[in-house]
Write a protein that holds these residues in place. Structure first.
Motif, PDB file in Angstrom:
ATOM      1  N   UNK A 114     -33.099   5.313 -10.471  1.00  0.00           N
ATOM      2  CA  UNK A 114     -33.036   6.614  -9.805  1.00  0.00           C
ATOM      3  C   UNK A 114     -31.647   7.216  -9.993  1.00  0.00           C
ATOM      4  N   UNK A 115     -31.582   8.531  -9.934  1.00  0.00           N
ATOM      5  CA  UNK A 115     -30.281   9.187 -10.010  1.00  0.00           C
ATOM      6  C   UNK A 115     -29.584   9.033  -8.657  1.00  0.00           C
ATOM      7  N   UNK A 116     -28.260   9.237  -8.625  1.00  0.00           N
ATOM      8  CA  UNK A 116     -27.557   9.126  -7.345  1.00  0.00           C
ATOM      9  C   UNK A 116     -28.190   9.983  -6.265  1.00  0.00           C
ATOM     10  N   UNK A 145     -27.121  13.759 -12.208  1.00  0.00           N
ATOM     11  CA  UNK A 145     -28.459  13.687 -12.792  1.00  0.00           C
ATOM     12  C   UNK A 145     -28.652  12.488 -13.713  1.00  0.00           C
ATOM     13  N   UNK A 146     -27.721  11.557 -13.672  1.00  0.00           N
ATOM     14  CA  UNK A 146     -27.857  10.374 -14.519  1.00  0.00           C
ATOM     15  C   UNK A 146     -28.503   9.252 -13.720  1.00  0.00           C
ATOM     16  N   UNK A 189     -26.731   3.800 -15.806  1.00  0.00           N
ATOM     17  CA  UNK A 189     -25.639   4.049 -16.746  1.00  0.00           C
ATOM     18  C   UNK A 189     -24.290   4.162 -16.036  1.00  0.00           C
ATOM     19  N   UNK A 190     -24.283   4.110 -14.728  1.00  0.00           N
ATOM     20  CA  UNK A 190     -23.017   4.226 -14.005  1.00  0.00           C
ATOM     21  C   UNK A 190     -22.277   2.895 -14.028  1.00  0.00           C
ATOM     22  N   UNK A 203     -21.453   5.724  -5.021  1.00  0.00           N
ATOM     23  CA  UNK A 203     -22.739   6.278  -4.571  1.00  0.00           C
ATOM     24  C   UNK A 203     -23.088   5.699  -3.201  1.00  0.00           C
ATOM     25  N   UNK A 204     -22.887   4.378  -3.069  1.00  0.00           N
ATOM     26  CA  UNK A 204     -23.196   3.744  -1.789  1.00  0.00           C
ATOM     27  C   UNK A 204     -22.313   4.322  -0.685  1.00  0.00           C
TER      28      UNK A 204
END
Lengths: 244, 214, 222
Positions: free
Chosen positions: B94-96, B130-131, B135-136, B144-145
């Motif tokens: 999923x994206x962020x 949108x990634x 890939x992060x 993100x968390x």
């Protein structure tokens, strides 16, 4: 130290009690076995249909009774453990399972010995035998789960949940297997219960009691070992081990 | 001691396997305070944090939130609490933004897309919206968390090594987030191996397990 | 409450859509297991017709177990299972939602593939209809009971095989009633009895299994 001593003390006191009771139960089991086998193999009359081979039922039937009874007792201990979080109940459930599996196996094995002269085959997909087989699978599943989980607290509860859902399922499995058996017109030869001699019944009941006492004795011995292992860091176990 | 503790812990004991990690642990925490949990590896820092979240149950003692045991008022407590664990809880596919949306939905909160985007931008993820999280980098997933923690608008943050994988700017960012959270009257219980400068904030420490003398 | 349940389901559906490879593996496993039987015992249509209900049902249980071992494992590994258990919403809804999602993702495709397999096994049309119907009632049972096993074996060594060992015996009634319904159709006796028993077993599983899965999840996460 504000550890809940109530929880810690229960296994400690039960350790002594189980140790005192186990020999008595073992003696009672031995005595009843001798009486039961004597009745079964020497006093009970020869069956006019099945000859001498039927005498295996003095082991087969009590073993089959015990295999189911122990599963229910085990599930009951599991339920008590989950409801009140008492560690001793989980230990009792663990101590009972191998004996239950053993009786299931004995019931299957002797069933094969009985089946050969009765049906002419070592194994038939008879409803009772099939149910016993699935019961053996249930025991194996629980013991495998216990073996796979290293953490005793998680293992206790996981096994208990499985025992519970198994116990809910056992009557349904039993019924479904009966249903399947009648559906497929299998070899549903009923054991000849019509001419059940009083001596035969007495012999089987005595053997069932013998199996019960044996189960209790073995479970006590096993639960003592589990208690020692679980509590090996506590003061009282160190005391027990040093004085021994 | 504080006049109005919101989080209080009484006589907590924890065991892993048959090792007793700690016994009789207690503390109180009020709004605007940060508790730094200290101790060596394997001394039970993470175990303590998990006990505080209610994910695991203590051998003895209890954790109280607004005076009630969290085992009894689980729902209310989990509404007020956000936990940043070792694992980020980010789905790689999923994206962020999607991750944050599902997190909000699973926590039973409403989701404001603008606020979430803003939080992600604040954490320096403007170009990653949108990634897929796959890939992060590790540090970016940690961010993100952290963004999820921000939009959770919880009163109590429980953070297990929040600085792992973050670069110098990331650490500074977390410091400013912590300061803002504490100024708003929020509370933090956290562990970290890295130095943290939180001047002006009321920071207390708690030692878990035996002291590291050997 | 309902929002939470729907979010759990939607999330798993989206994740499955992003990873179609895993999804296809389970479907092909089902088809392959079933296709091995004619190779093993010969192509006589009468024989195949007799064994078709049992073979398809056994393969369905195995296929569901294959995918069930990952029901909670992925979420456990990346930490999102912890976060879901920390939701204010009850864990039983989480367990129920995961089971429903599993059925939607892995159960429904089995229903769609089953008619093709039925044709391969020379089943008459009415029997294929009953087969699909029995799978429609029965596969949710597999997902519900299997979720218990997936929760119990979470994070254990050899969890997948262990799961099979724990759960297959519990599947026995579903297998008997499900395959029995198709057998009854072939034999010309009524199918209603089997299907109603299967339905009753489904209702019971629906009432009991999510609670046990939720409890098992909490135990496994400690």
């Amino acid at each position: 130290m504000s550890i809940n001593w109530y929880k810690f003390s229960a296994p400690a006191s039960f350790y002594g009690l189980a140790g005192r009771l186990a020999p008595w139960f073992a003696w009672a089991a031995a005595l009843l076995t001798v009486v039961g086998l004597y009745l079964g193999f020497f006093v009970a009359p020869t069956d006019f249909q099945q000859g001498e081979a039927y005498r295996v039922i003095f082991i087969h039937v009590p073993a089959a009774w015990m295999s189911m009874f122990i599963y229910l007792v085990m599930a009951a201990w599991a339920a008590i453990g989950l409801a009140f979080n008492t560690r001793l109940s989980f230990m009792m459930a663990r101590a009972l399972a191998p004996t239950g599996a053993m009786f299931t196996f004995v019931a299957l094995w002797t069933g094969a010995f009985w089946g050969k002269p009765m049906w002419g085959a070592w194994w038939v997909w008879d409803a009772r035998l099939t149910s016993e087989l699935i019961l053996l699978f249930l025991y194996v599943g629980i013991m495998a789960l216990w073996a796979a989980i290293d953490d005793p607290r998680r293992g206790d509860k996981a096994g208990a949940l499985l025992a519970l859902i198994g116990a809910i399922n056992v009557p349904i499995i039993y019924f479904s297997v009966q249903w399947w058996n009648t559906l497929h017109q299998g070899s549903s030869i009923k054991p000849t219960g019509s001419s059940m001699d009083e001596v035969m019944l007495a012999g089987m009941l005595i053997m069932a009691f013998a199996a019960w006492f044996y189960t209790a004795a073995v479970a006590f011995v096993r639960v003592r070992r589990i208690i020692l292992e679980r509590e090996r860091h506590t003061e009282w176990v160190k005391h027990v081990l040093e004085s021994a | 001691m504080n006049p109005h503790p919101v989080l209080s812990v009484h006589g907590l004991a924890c065991a892993r396997g048959d090792r007793t990690l700690f016994t009789d642990l207690g503390f109180e925490l009020a709004g605007g305070e940060l508790l730094m949990v200290q101790g060596g590896n394997g001394q039970g820092k993470t175990s303590l944090l998990r006990l505080l979240t209610g994910l695991s149950g203590p051998v003895a003692g209890e954790v109280r939130w607004r005076g009630e045991a969290i085992a009894k008022s689980r729902e209310a407590f989990h509404r007020d609490m956000a936990y940043l664990a070792h694992a980020n809880g980010i789905k790689e596919d999923l994206t962020p933004l999607e991750n944050l949306r599902f997190q909000a939905g699973l926590a039973g909160r409403g989701f404001d897309t603008d606020a979430a985007e803003q939080a992600l931008r604040k954490l320096g993820l403007a170009r990653c919206l949108d990634l897929p999280a796959r890939v992060l980098s590790f540090g970016q997933r940690r961010r993100v968390a952290l963004a999820g923690l921000l939009i959770a608008s919880a009163l109590l943050w429980i953070m297990d090594e929040p600085l792992t994988g973050l670069d110098v700017r990331g650490v500074a960012l977390v410091e400013s987030l912590l300061r803002e959270h504490l100024q708003r009257g929020g509370m933090v219980v956290m562990t970290t191996h890295q130095a943290l400068t939180l001047d002006g904030a009321s920071v207390r420490t708690l030692q878990v397990g035996r002291r590291e003398d050997a | 409450m309902l929002g939470f349940l729907l979010t759990v389901i939607r999330r798993d559906l989206l994740l499955a859509a992003r990873r179609r490879g895993d999804w296809l593996t389970a479907q092909f496993f089902f088809v392959m297991v079933v296709s091995l039987f004619p190779l093993g015992i010969g192509p006589e249509p009468e024989l195949l017709k007799r064994i078709a209900p049992g073979v398809v049902w056994v393969a369905a249980t195995l296929a569901s177990l294959l995918s069930l071992s990952r029901l909670f494992a992925d979420d456990h590994r990346d930490g999102s299972l912890e976060q879901m258990l920390l939701s204010p919403e009850p864990a039983v809804l989480l367990a129920l939602g995961k089971a429903i999602a599993h059925w939607l993702i892995y159960g429904i495709p089995l229903l769609l593939v089953a008619p093709v397999l039925g044709i391969q096994f020379a089943l008459p049309a009415e029997a294929i209809g009953v087969l699909v119907l029995s799978l429609a009632i029965g596969t949710p049972i597999l997902s519900l009971l299997g979720a218990v096993g997936a929760a119990l074996t979470l994070g254990l060594r050899g969890g997948g095989v262990l799961l099979t060992l724990l759960i297959l015996p519990l599947y026995v009634p579903a297998l008997i009633f499900g395959a029995g319904a198709v057998d009854a159709m072939l034999a010309g006796t009524g199918v209603e009895a089997n299907l109603s028993l299967l339905g009753a077993f489904f209702m019971l599983s629906l009432l009991v299994a999510p609670w046990v899965s939720a409890a098992a999840l909490r135990v496994s996460m400690e």
